[in-house]
Design an enzyme around this catalytic site. Structure first.
Site, PDB file in Angstrom:
ATOM      1  N   GLU A 458       1.503  55.983  70.870  1.00  9.66           N
ATOM      2  CA  GLU A 458       1.811  57.153  71.690  1.00  9.66           C
ATOM      3  C   GLU A 458       2.035  58.415  70.871  1.00  9.66           C
ATOM      4  O   GLU A 458       1.676  59.521  71.295  1.00  9.66           O
ATOM      5  CB  GLU A 458       3.014  56.868  72.595  1.00  9.66           C
ATOM      6  CG  GLU A 458       2.711  55.943  73.775  1.00  9.66           C
ATOM      7  CD  GLU A 458       2.527  54.475  73.403  1.00  9.66           C
ATOM      8  OE1 GLU A 458       2.865  54.092  72.257  1.00  9.66           O
ATOM      9  OE2 GLU A 458       2.031  53.699  74.242  1.00  9.66           O
ATOM     10  N   HIS A 528       7.987  49.007  83.661  1.00 11.43           N
ATOM     11  CA  HIS A 528       6.925  49.687  84.408  1.00 11.43           C
ATOM     12  C   HIS A 528       7.501  50.448  85.595  1.00 11.43           C
ATOM     13  O   HIS A 528       6.752  50.777  86.517  1.00 11.43           O
ATOM     14  CB  HIS A 528       5.864  48.673  84.895  1.00 11.43           C
ATOM     15  CG  HIS A 528       5.228  47.899  83.795  1.00 11.43           C
ATOM     16  ND1 HIS A 528       5.770  46.744  83.293  1.00 11.43           N
ATOM     17  CD2 HIS A 528       4.122  48.144  83.060  1.00 11.43           C
ATOM     18  CE1 HIS A 528       5.011  46.293  82.302  1.00 11.43           C
ATOM     19  NE2 HIS A 528       4.010  47.126  82.135  1.00 11.43           N
TER      20      HIS A 528
END
Ligand SMILES: Cc1ncc(C[n+]2csc(CCOP(=O)(O)OP(=O)(O)O)c2C)c(N)n1
Ligand SMILES: [Mg+2]
Length: 728
Positions: A458, A528
């Site tokens: 990321e 999530h």
């Protein structure tokens, strides 16, 4: 700013095997000594408490002057770190510029008094403003090199467009420019070093990594940071690289190594890494004392390697200058450093009023009316087709497609965003296009140079976006799940959002980061389903957007892409394909300005301020409140969280005199805390009841649906808060 291109620059044009002329050797010595003289003058000023911080490049001068003279200021791109004084002097930064930063003057061309000394920056020389964060700049160099390559393959993308951010970003490129990224050996332990090496290697990018190995990272010796104690051995297997490991105390060895490295990069063969062994002659900074952790013998051995003393001996031994001539040269350089300091000390500090300048773009205000094309075109209706109710996912995809057609500077990358990295497969497969399919079909239409997969890293995604955007491109990147944004947090907080302010408006990185966020997924579980938007609204310089329906997502994403600030674009996963909030295709010019809330339900008894997935839940609650209790609730959808529409909140609260701020994220220290505090502060006289908040429990989101339901706010939770507050 003053720019003095060095006379020794002719060395850059010489073939790698050429020995520098006597004149060039004198110039090399002049630059090295000038660097030391500026350091020593700053140290004096610090001891006299006339400046506030000092960190020196003493011992690194030879390596850096060799690098600078092999490269081209204002043509190549430079991502130095704090020890690169000699590099920057040799590129053309003046001692006066450096002293202006040391005193924190308004005229400091690097940062206007905002950054510590040695945080170099010069737009004309292409020295990109860096932070204090070790190794972040390496990914910027990678993105910068990618942008240079992109423009040389798509020259038409460099054209300016007065309708958006492009108006304020001049593009220059040459086709064979390279990026130099410097880093200390200790900082090669950072993940960002490896993430930068990865992409530079894989994409054969023209980046020279210069590892300045002085054997210490503050007090930590090299063998603690680097297994085996030698970074060259660790990186030796990266493909496409040209490697050099050199005596960094020898400027001629450095010059030749960088000439070879540059030739490799300019020929398009890939990146290079020059590992220079140097010495750190002074302590890490004036706030450190190396006698606390280095033996006397070790310090003395380093002192004997002083590159300036060695070069002086060489000039005399080779009969280039006599000792007396060198003494005279040194006196004049000391005098130059002292004169620069004296002038800088007279330079006034910045005004307090200037503090808030350049937090955001001063050129393009995304709240401005030009972004208010709120009347959708309904293009399908006009063409005789029955308008289709598109999902949020569809209209985000459509916006990306329309904007990519309009603006060739847009590139899209992230994890799994391509249709298929192995293009030959596209003949027989449908394509991936993102785990939520938001980028589906884009690689197929625009090609793999504009839509591609990143490594699974990321910081790599956001760090490269900074580099791309610095060159005038518009990266629209995806972080696959909000839950995994944290490795990029350093880049977002300390680089992306900050580069404009810390460079006093000289550099900026208006990239867009799209991020699926939120829960209500039934099984999404901890990793999530999280929210956490307030952590990002707490970052000055970053715009934060959080649409609740398809039309808003389309219009706000368009503004995010066209605007001149970095934007975190939060997309609620649960809303991607809900029946709620679907809309007809609004056409390719539909945009919504930032900072404009929407009244999604007018009401008179109570105001409910919310956004994201709580908008449909609040509507359900309001419907029940009306039906069961006769309470008429006004619902405001903020749509953008930074900036937010205070006027809309205040107008509604003045009308209803009661207010609830509701969000999906945890209650404590959540986004609602700030809004509630401001309402209590500024609208106290308009309130008939305390300000209430609704949020999730102060915990993570669990897997088991029964727990998830209890953790996240439900329509019933909101209804209860409405009824309670009305009774108050
Ligand atoms: C991300 C980050 N962590 C910690 C620091 C604090 N810090 C500043 S310099 C430094 C040591 C760097 O050593 P090295 O990379 O070898 O460079 P040198 O100073 O020796 O030239 C540390 C730990 C920082 N600036 N950034
Ligand atoms: Mg070091």
């Amino acid at each position: 700013m003053e720019v003095a291109i060095s006379r020794a620059r002719r060395a850059e044009a010489s073939p790698a095997s050429d020995e520098p002329t006597a004149q060039q050797l004198v110039e090399i010595y002049r630059l090295m000594f000038l660097s030391r003289a500026v350091d020593d003058r700053e140290i004096l000023l610090k001891r006299q408490q006339k400046i506030y911080f000092q960190i020196s490049g003493a011992g690194h001068e030879a390596l850096q002057v060799g690098a600078a003279l092999a490269l081209r200021p204002g043509y190549d791109w430079f991502f130095p770190y704090y020890r690169d004084r000699a590099l920057c002097l040799a590129l053309g930064v003046t001692p006066y510029d450096m002293m202006l930063q040391a005193v924190g003057a308004a005229d400091d061309p690097a940062s206007g008094g905002r950054q510590m000394p040695t945080h170099w920056s010069s737009r004309p020389l292409h020295i990109v403003n860096g932070s204090s964060s070790t190794a972040t700049q390496l990914l910027h160099a990678v993105g910068c090199a990618e942008a240079g390559r992109y423009f040389s393959r798509h020259p038409e993308a460099a054209v300016k467009d007065p309708g958006d951010y492009r108006e304020f970003h001049d593009v220059t490129f040459h086709g064979d420019e390279l990026a130099l990224a410097c880093v200390g050996e200790g900082s090669t332990s950072q993940g960002e070093f490896w993430e930068a090496m990865n992409t530079a290697s894989n994409q054969k990018l023209p980046v020279i990594f210069c590892v300045e190995d002085n054997g210490y990272a503050i007090s930590v010796p090299v063998e603690v940071n680097t297994p085996g104690g030698n970074i060259s051995r660790l990186v030796a297997n990266f493909p496409n690289f040209h490697f050099e490991e050199i005596d960094g105390n020898d400027p001629v060895a450095s010059l030749h190594a960088f000439q070879r490295a540059a030739a490799h990069c300019r020929a398009g063969r890939g990146p290079a890494l020059v590992h220079g062994h140097t010495v750190r002659l002074y302590s890490h900074s004036l706030s450190d004392d190396d006698k606390n952790y280095r033996s006397a013998a070790e310090r003395e051995a380093d002192a004997l390697c002083d590159p300036i003393a060695r070069m002086r001996t060489r000039l005399i031994a080779d009969g280039i200058l006599a000792a007396a001539e060198i003494d005279e040269l040194e006196r004049s350089l000391d005098h130059e450093a002292a004169g620069a300091a004296e002038r800088a000390l007279e330079s006034p500090p910045p005004t307090v009023e200037s503090i808030t300048e350049h937090v955001y773009s001063e050129d393009l205000d995304p709240t401005r009316a030009a972004f208010a094309t709120e009347q959708p075109e309904h293009a399908e209706e006009e063409s005789g087709q029955k308008p289709v109710a598109h999902t949020m996912a569809d209209l985000i995809n459509t916006c990306l497609r329309d904007e990519m057609r309009r603006d060739e500077r847009i590139v899209i990358y992230g994890e799994d965003v391509a249709d298929a990295s192995r293009k030959e497969a596209l003949n027989e497969v449908k394509g991936k296009g993102g785990v939520f399919k938001l980028t589906a079909g884009l690689q197929t239409e625009f090609g793999a140079e504009r839509v591609f997969n990143s490594p699974l890293a990321e910081a790599n995604i956001v760090g490269r976006a900074v580099g791309y955007a610095l060159r005038g491109m518009k990266p629209v990147v995806e972080i696959q799940f909000f839950d995994y944004i944290w490795p990029a947090m350093h880049q977002i907080h300390n680089e992306l959002a900050l580069v404009r302010w810390r460079s006093n408006g000289t550099w900026s990185a208006p990239a867009v980061i799209r991020v699926p966020i939120g829960g209500y997924l039934t099984g999404g579980s901890i990793y999530h389903s999280q929210s956490g938007e307030s952590i990002f609204t707490h970052i000055p310089g970053l715009r934060v957007v959080f649409p609740s329906n398809a039309l808003d997502a389309n219009g706000l994403l368009r503004t995010a892409i066209r605007c001149d600030d970095p934007v975190l674009f939060l997309e609620h996963k649960r809303l991607y394909r809900e029946t709620y909030g679907r809309a007809a295709y609004p056409g390719p010019e539909f945009a919504i300005p930032f900072g404009k809330a929407k009244i999604v339900r007018p009401g008179s008894h109570l105001t409910l301020v919310t956004y994201g997935a709580l908008v449909p839940r609040a509507l359900q609650a309001a419907h029940q409140a009306e039906k069961l209790h006769g309470i008429d609730v006004e619902i405001l959808d903020l749509r953008t969280l930074s900036p937010y529409d205070w006027e809309a909140i205040a107008t509604s609260v003045r009308k209803t005199n009661r207010v609830i701020v509701a969000h999906e994220d945890m209650l404590s220290w959540g986004y609602g805390a700030e809004i509630a505090a401001r309402i209590a502060d500024e609208l106290f006289d308009d309130l008939d009841a305390p300000v209430r908040r609704v949020g999730s429990m102060d915990t993570f989101v669990a897997y088991q649906p029964k727990l998830e339901d209890a953790i996240l706010p439900q329509p019933e939770t909101i209804l209860k808060a409405i009824v309670d507050l009305k009774r108050y």
